[in-house]
Design an enzyme around this catalytic site. Structure first.
Site, mmCIF file in Angstrom:
data_model
loop_
_atom_site.group_PDB
_atom_site.id
_atom_site.type_symbol
_atom_site.label_atom_id
_atom_site.label_comp_id
_atom_site.label_asym_id
_atom_site.label_seq_id
_atom_site.Cartn_x
_atom_site.Cartn_y
_atom_site.Cartn_z
ATOM 1 N N CYS A 90 -0.664 69.462 8.066
ATOM 2 C CA CYS A 90 -0.117 70.392 9.048
ATOM 3 C C CYS A 90 1.303 69.985 9.441
ATOM 4 O O CYS A 90 2.226 70.174 8.677
ATOM 5 C CB CYS A 90 -1.056 70.501 10.245
ATOM 6 S SG CYS A 90 -0.719 71.927 11.307
ATOM 7 N N HIS A 199 -6.787 71.097 8.090
ATOM 8 C CA HIS A 199 -7.022 69.742 8.594
ATOM 9 C C HIS A 199 -8.290 69.111 8.014
ATOM 10 O O HIS A 199 -9.379 69.239 8.590
ATOM 11 C CB HIS A 199 -7.144 69.788 10.112
ATOM 12 C CG HIS A 199 -5.860 69.997 10.824
ATOM 13 N ND1 HIS A 199 -5.127 68.977 11.379
ATOM 14 C CD2 HIS A 199 -5.155 71.130 11.056
ATOM 15 C CE1 HIS A 199 -4.028 69.461 11.945
ATOM 16 N NE2 HIS A 199 -4.027 70.774 11.764
ATOM 17 N N GLU A 201 -9.133 66.044 8.124
ATOM 18 C CA GLU A 201 -9.624 64.975 8.997
ATOM 19 C C GLU A 201 -10.596 65.478 10.060
ATOM 20 O O GLU A 201 -11.286 64.681 10.698
ATOM 21 C CB GLU A 201 -8.444 64.227 9.651
ATOM 22 C CG GLU A 201 -7.793 64.914 10.833
ATOM 23 C CD GLU A 201 -6.840 66.036 10.457
ATOM 24 O OE1 GLU A 201 -6.094 66.494 11.342
ATOM 25 O OE2 GLU A 201 -6.839 66.476 9.279
#
Length: 237
Positions: A90, A199, A201
């Site tokens: 991002c 994302h 994560e």
């Protein structure tokens, strides 16, 4: 090299939001997460680097533009050019384009508003340092949250990325931000630098990520990015 001996740095900038999430993902695959500070010139001997998501410097000027001039970025550029794996998520993807480690740029979403959703993607390239743990043409679901996520580049650059297999992730079902060719992530020619807007994560633990029957692994579709980096480091040791 033991897995725990692999050291993956996670850089914190003013306005970083997802640095702790990225560090947790690194630890979940068995590597050691090393915190790095934007104002330092010391990479502390890490084996790979993650530029996390967030709103560095409040997205003033352009998202990622000021962060790309931070002291640590000069060291990251040198490391990337030596072949060290670098992942930008991002805001980190925006930094990589601003630092010219990746081509193109990211602009305001075409609908003009911030978007947050679970997003389906296809993994188009499984030979990079950050995608080698995915099966070919894997389809995954991971969170997406951005206001300036529209990938743009000249027609020549888009053609080069497509023809050389450097589009790594592509949006499926819906293009959430107007990115050209539905591009969600790209790599450099060497394959060690990867940037993506969604994302991974935030999709590394069952019960805490997207939970859908179309996902490759319920709630953990982002974990192979971090496992890929570790596998490459272990293989090279």
């Amino acid at each position: 090299m033991a897995a725990s001996s692999a050291r993956i740095g996670v850089v914190t900038f003013p306005g970083s939001l997802d640095d702790r999430d990225a560090a947790r993902a690194v630890r979940l695959v068995g590597a050691s997460a090393v915190p790095l500070w934007h104002g330092s010139h010391d990479l502390e001997g890490v084996d790979a680097i993650i530029l996390p998501g967030g709103f560095s410097y409040g997205d003033y000027l352009r998202a990622g533009a000021i962060a790309s001039l931070s002291p640590i970025m000069s060291e990251i550029v040198d490391a990337a050019n030596r072949g060290v794996p670098v992942l930008g998520i991002c805001n980190g993807f925006q930094m990589l384009t601003e630092a010219h480690l990746l081509p193109g740029g990211l602009i305001r979403n075409d609908h003009g508003t911030f978007i947050c959703r679970d997003q389906r993607l296809r993994v188009e390239n499984t030979s990079t340092a950050w995608t080698n743990a995915f099966p070919a043409s894997a389809e995954i679901t991971i969170p997406l949250k951005n206001g300036e996520g529209g990938f743009i580049a000249s027609s020549d650059v888009i053609s080069e990325l497509e023809d050389s297999g450097r589009v790594v992730f592509r949006y499926l079902e819906v293009n959430p931000n107007g990115s050209m060719n539905d591009i969600a992530g790209v790599t450099n020619a060497r394959g060690n630098v990867v940037g993506l807007m969604p994302h991974p994560e935030h999709a590394v633990e069952p019960g805490f990520g997207p939970d859908t029957r179309v996902a490759m692994r319920s709630g953990t579709d982002g974990l192979p990015l971090f496992a890929s980096a570790l596998a490459g480091l272990l293989a090279a040791a």
